[in-house]
Design a protein around this motif. Sequence first.
Motif, PDB file in Angstrom:
ATOM      1  N   LEU A  56       0.827  -1.198   0.000  1.00  0.00           N
ATOM      2  CA  LEU A  56       0.000   0.000   0.000  1.00  0.00           C
ATOM      3  C   LEU A  56       0.866   1.254   0.000  1.00  0.00           C
ATOM      4  N   ARG A  57       1.940   1.240   0.764  1.00  0.00           N
ATOM      5  CA  ARG A  57       2.856   2.382   0.786  1.00  0.00           C
ATOM      6  C   ARG A  57       3.492   2.602  -0.590  1.00  0.00           C
ATOM      7  N   LYS A  58       3.921   1.525  -1.223  1.00  0.00           N
ATOM      8  CA  LYS A  58       4.526   1.636  -2.560  1.00  0.00           C
ATOM      9  C   LYS A  58       3.515   2.153  -3.580  1.00  0.00           C
ATOM     10  N   HIS A  84     -10.254 -10.263   3.408  1.00  0.00           N
ATOM     11  CA  HIS A  84     -11.245  -9.279   3.850  1.00  0.00           C
ATOM     12  C   HIS A  84     -10.516  -8.076   4.443  1.00  0.00           C
ATOM     13  N   VAL A  85     -10.808  -6.881   3.923  1.00  0.00           N
ATOM     14  CA  VAL A  85     -10.215  -5.646   4.442  1.00  0.00           C
ATOM     15  C   VAL A  85     -11.315  -4.603   4.596  1.00  0.00           C
ATOM     16  N   LEU A 130     -13.491  11.563   4.831  1.00  0.00           N
ATOM     17  CA  LEU A 130     -13.423  11.727   3.377  1.00  0.00           C
ATOM     18  C   LEU A 130     -14.030  10.522   2.669  1.00  0.00           C
ATOM     19  N   VAL A 131     -13.766   9.339   3.212  1.00  0.00           N
ATOM     20  CA  VAL A 131     -14.316   8.100   2.674  1.00  0.00           C
ATOM     21  C   VAL A 131     -14.874   7.310   3.846  1.00  0.00           C
ATOM     22  N   ALA A 132     -16.177   7.012   3.808  1.00  0.00           N
ATOM     23  CA  ALA A 132     -16.817   6.245   4.871  1.00  0.00           C
ATOM     24  C   ALA A 132     -16.264   4.817   4.893  1.00  0.00           C
ATOM     25  N   ARG A 133     -16.538   4.103   5.959  1.00  0.00           N
ATOM     26  CA  ARG A 133     -16.044   2.733   6.118  1.00  0.00           C
ATOM     27  C   ARG A 133     -16.429   1.889   4.899  1.00  0.00           C
ATOM     28  N   GLN A 134     -15.440   1.281   4.281  1.00  0.00           N
ATOM     29  CA  GLN A 134     -15.637   0.444   3.100  1.00  0.00           C
ATOM     30  C   GLN A 134     -15.145  -0.962   3.396  1.00  0.00           C
ATOM     31  N   THR A 135     -15.769  -1.944   2.787  1.00  0.00           N
ATOM     32  CA  THR A 135     -15.360  -3.337   2.933  1.00  0.00           C
ATOM     33  C   THR A 135     -15.065  -3.903   1.556  1.00  0.00           C
ATOM     34  N   ILE A 136     -13.915  -4.536   1.437  1.00  0.00           N
ATOM     35  CA  ILE A 136     -13.567  -5.227   0.188  1.00  0.00           C
ATOM     36  C   ILE A 136     -13.230  -6.660   0.558  1.00  0.00           C
ATOM     37  N   GLU A 137     -13.824  -7.604  -0.157  1.00  0.00           N
ATOM     38  CA  GLU A 137     -13.507  -9.011   0.062  1.00  0.00           C
ATOM     39  C   GLU A 137     -13.197  -9.639  -1.289  1.00  0.00           C
ATOM     40  N   ILE A 177      -8.193  -1.278  -3.267  1.00  0.00           N
ATOM     41  CA  ILE A 177      -8.302  -0.160  -2.316  1.00  0.00           C
ATOM     42  C   ILE A 177      -8.041   1.160  -3.029  1.00  0.00           C
ATOM     43  N   LEU A 178      -6.982   1.213  -3.837  1.00  0.00           N
ATOM     44  CA  LEU A 178      -6.669   2.459  -4.542  1.00  0.00           C
ATOM     45  C   LEU A 178      -7.774   2.845  -5.522  1.00  0.00           C
ATOM     46  N   ARG A 179      -8.309   1.891  -6.241  1.00  0.00           N
ATOM     47  CA  ARG A 179      -9.393   2.188  -7.188  1.00  0.00           C
ATOM     48  C   ARG A 179     -10.639   2.682  -6.445  1.00  0.00           C
ATOM     49  N   LYS A 180     -10.910   2.081  -5.291  1.00  0.00           N
ATOM     50  CA  LYS A 180     -12.065   2.499  -4.499  1.00  0.00           C
ATOM     51  C   LYS A 180     -11.851   3.919  -3.965  1.00  0.00           C
ATOM     52  N   LEU A 181     -10.641   4.224  -3.494  1.00  0.00           N
ATOM     53  CA  LEU A 181     -10.348   5.575  -3.029  1.00  0.00           C
ATOM     54  C   LEU A 181     -10.506   6.588  -4.143  1.00  0.00           C
TER      55      LEU A 181
END
Length: 164
Positions: A51-53, A101-102, A114-121, A155-159
């Motif tokens: 994620l940092r990269k 699951h994140v 800025l972005v409400a709680r999101q769930t990606i599985e 995660i990046l695409r969702k952000l």
Amino acid sequence: MNLHRLLATLLLAGLLSACGFHLREEARLPAGMQLIAIEGADASSPLGRDLRKALARSGAQLVEGSDEPHAVLRIGSNTIRTDVLSVGGNARANEFTIRYHVEFDVLGAAGDSLVARQTIELSRDFTFDATQALGIAAEQDLLTEELQHAMVQAILRKLEALAR
């Protein structure tokens, strides 16, 4: 004959170039997320490291312990589990699924959401073959690593999408 080949080649090249295919670019984060910190993901964990990269490639500047106002990407849940999908006649598992699951959210510099709680599985299925038992662990490791990379991109695409 050569003229026909040349025309056919040019026509084929023109059709292929007109299909609209292009490589996916890095995610573009909004201005409010250009200075960002990550909480809840250890820097040495695969998710934290990747994620940092990825954020750095997207043009974001990662800050840690800074007094400068910045957004905060908070990772709430980060779990990987393996479940049995099917059992054969010999009462042994034949198919498995790996689930990743994140849950995350993003707070702005002022503490606002800025972005409400999101769930990606994400999940990947694989079969167990008793005759190939040595390769199963390597396949499971490979699928887990693939899921970790796919999760970072998700995660990046969702952000990127939610921040618009």
